[in-house]
Design a protein around this motif. Structure first.
Motif, mmCIF file in Angstrom:
data_model
loop_
_atom_site.group_PDB
_atom_site.id
_atom_site.type_symbol
_atom_site.label_atom_id
_atom_site.label_comp_id
_atom_site.label_asym_id
_atom_site.label_seq_id
_atom_site.Cartn_x
_atom_site.Cartn_y
_atom_site.Cartn_z
ATOM 1 N N ILE A 162 0.848 -1.200 0.000
ATOM 2 C CA ILE A 162 0.000 0.000 0.000
ATOM 3 C C ILE A 162 0.885 1.252 0.000
ATOM 4 C CG2 ILE A 162 -1.698 1.365 1.297
ATOM 5 C CD1 ILE A 162 -2.816 -1.310 2.417
ATOM 6 N N LEU A 163 1.912 1.250 0.867
ATOM 7 C CA LEU A 163 2.805 2.412 0.960
ATOM 8 C C LEU A 163 3.527 2.675 -0.361
ATOM 9 C CD1 LEU A 163 4.179 1.749 4.537
ATOM 10 C CD2 LEU A 163 3.055 3.856 3.841
ATOM 11 N N ILE A 164 4.112 1.639 -0.950
ATOM 12 C CA ILE A 164 4.837 1.791 -2.213
ATOM 13 C C ILE A 164 3.891 2.276 -3.315
ATOM 14 C CG2 ILE A 164 6.041 0.519 -4.067
ATOM 15 C CD1 ILE A 164 7.818 0.980 -1.645
ATOM 16 N N ASN A 165 2.712 1.680 -3.338
ATOM 17 C CA ASN A 165 1.725 2.057 -4.342
ATOM 18 C C ASN A 165 1.346 3.533 -4.217
ATOM 19 O OD1 ASN A 165 -0.025 1.604 -6.488
ATOM 20 N ND2 ASN A 165 -1.717 1.123 -5.126
ATOM 21 N N GLN A 166 1.053 3.973 -2.999
ATOM 22 C CA GLN A 166 0.607 5.353 -2.773
ATOM 23 C C GLN A 166 1.728 6.368 -2.926
ATOM 24 O OE1 GLN A 166 -2.503 6.680 -2.241
ATOM 25 N NE2 GLN A 166 -3.140 4.618 -2.803
ATOM 26 N N VAL A 167 2.890 6.039 -2.382
ATOM 27 C CA VAL A 167 3.973 7.015 -2.313
ATOM 28 C C VAL A 167 4.777 7.057 -3.611
ATOM 29 C CG1 VAL A 167 6.077 7.656 -1.065
ATOM 30 C CG2 VAL A 167 4.087 6.854 0.189
ATOM 31 N N CYS A 168 4.974 5.885 -4.247
ATOM 32 C CA CYS A 168 5.841 5.827 -5.439
ATOM 33 C C CYS A 168 5.078 5.687 -6.750
ATOM 34 C CB CYS A 168 6.830 4.683 -5.310
ATOM 35 S SG CYS A 168 7.780 4.733 -3.787
ATOM 36 N N LEU A 169 4.104 4.766 -6.800
ATOM 37 C CA LEU A 169 3.470 4.459 -8.085
ATOM 38 C C LEU A 169 2.353 5.433 -8.464
ATOM 39 C CD1 LEU A 169 3.364 0.560 -7.831
ATOM 40 C CD2 LEU A 169 5.080 1.999 -8.924
ATOM 41 N N GLN A 170 1.459 5.726 -7.514
ATOM 42 C CA GLN A 170 0.351 6.643 -7.809
ATOM 43 C C GLN A 170 0.816 7.984 -8.384
ATOM 44 O OE1 GLN A 170 -2.889 6.296 -8.164
ATOM 45 N NE2 GLN A 170 -2.666 4.135 -7.661
#
Length: 157
Positions: free
Chosen positions: A145-153
């Motif tokens: 969730i963190l990687i998705n929100q902080v890096c990918l989104q």
């Protein structure tokens, strides 16, 4: 809307709470006789012998740690799952790095301690194993969730 939209000051409350959340990980490492890396690592006092490990601590203490870890990981995951906007605040505290180093230090140690121990009652082993596996799964999901929100989104937007 959710409560953070209604009350933006909750973001600063979250910001102030995160060191306490991270302290949970440090406490678990300390109880298992493991040292945490990173800025928050407290130096070991001279002559302080770390004699208790996950492998030799009393069974009740191991149970308590695994339960505590399981509750913490499940709560973190549930919170970020319903409120991914909090990820930015988590990342201000290097949460991904801290979670990853905790995972690498604690999970193999706890799994090994659970496997090697002798149990009077096999259901205790089954319960501990189920909880440590659940904790591991939730930590990975929190990380995603963190990687998705902080890096990918941000890239996708």
């Amino acid at each position: 809307g959710n409560i953070f939209t209604q009350q933006p000051s909750y973001f600063s409350d979250l910001d102030e709470t995160l060191p306490t959340v991270l302290q949970v990980f440090n406490n678990i490492l300390h109880k298992c006789g493991l040292q945490c890396e990173g800025a928050s690592a407290e130096p070991q006092k001279l002559g302080e012998k770390v004699s208790v490990t996950a492998g030799n601590m009393p069974l009740q203490e191991l149970k308590d740690i695994v339960l505590y870890l399981c509750d913490t990981c499940t709560t973190l995951w549930a919170f970020l799952d319903v409120f991914p906007l909090a990820c930015q605040t988590f990342q201000k505290h290097e949460f991904c790095y801290r979670l990853a180093s905790f995972y690498e230090l604690a999970i193999p140690e706890l799994e090994s301690a659970i496997k090697k121990r002798h149990y009077e009652d096999n259901s205790v082993f089954a319960d501990l194993w189920r909880r440590i596996s659940h904790s591991r799964k939730k930590m990975i999901e929190v990380f995603h969730i963190l990687i998705n929100q902080v890096c990918l989104q941000p890239i996708l937007e």
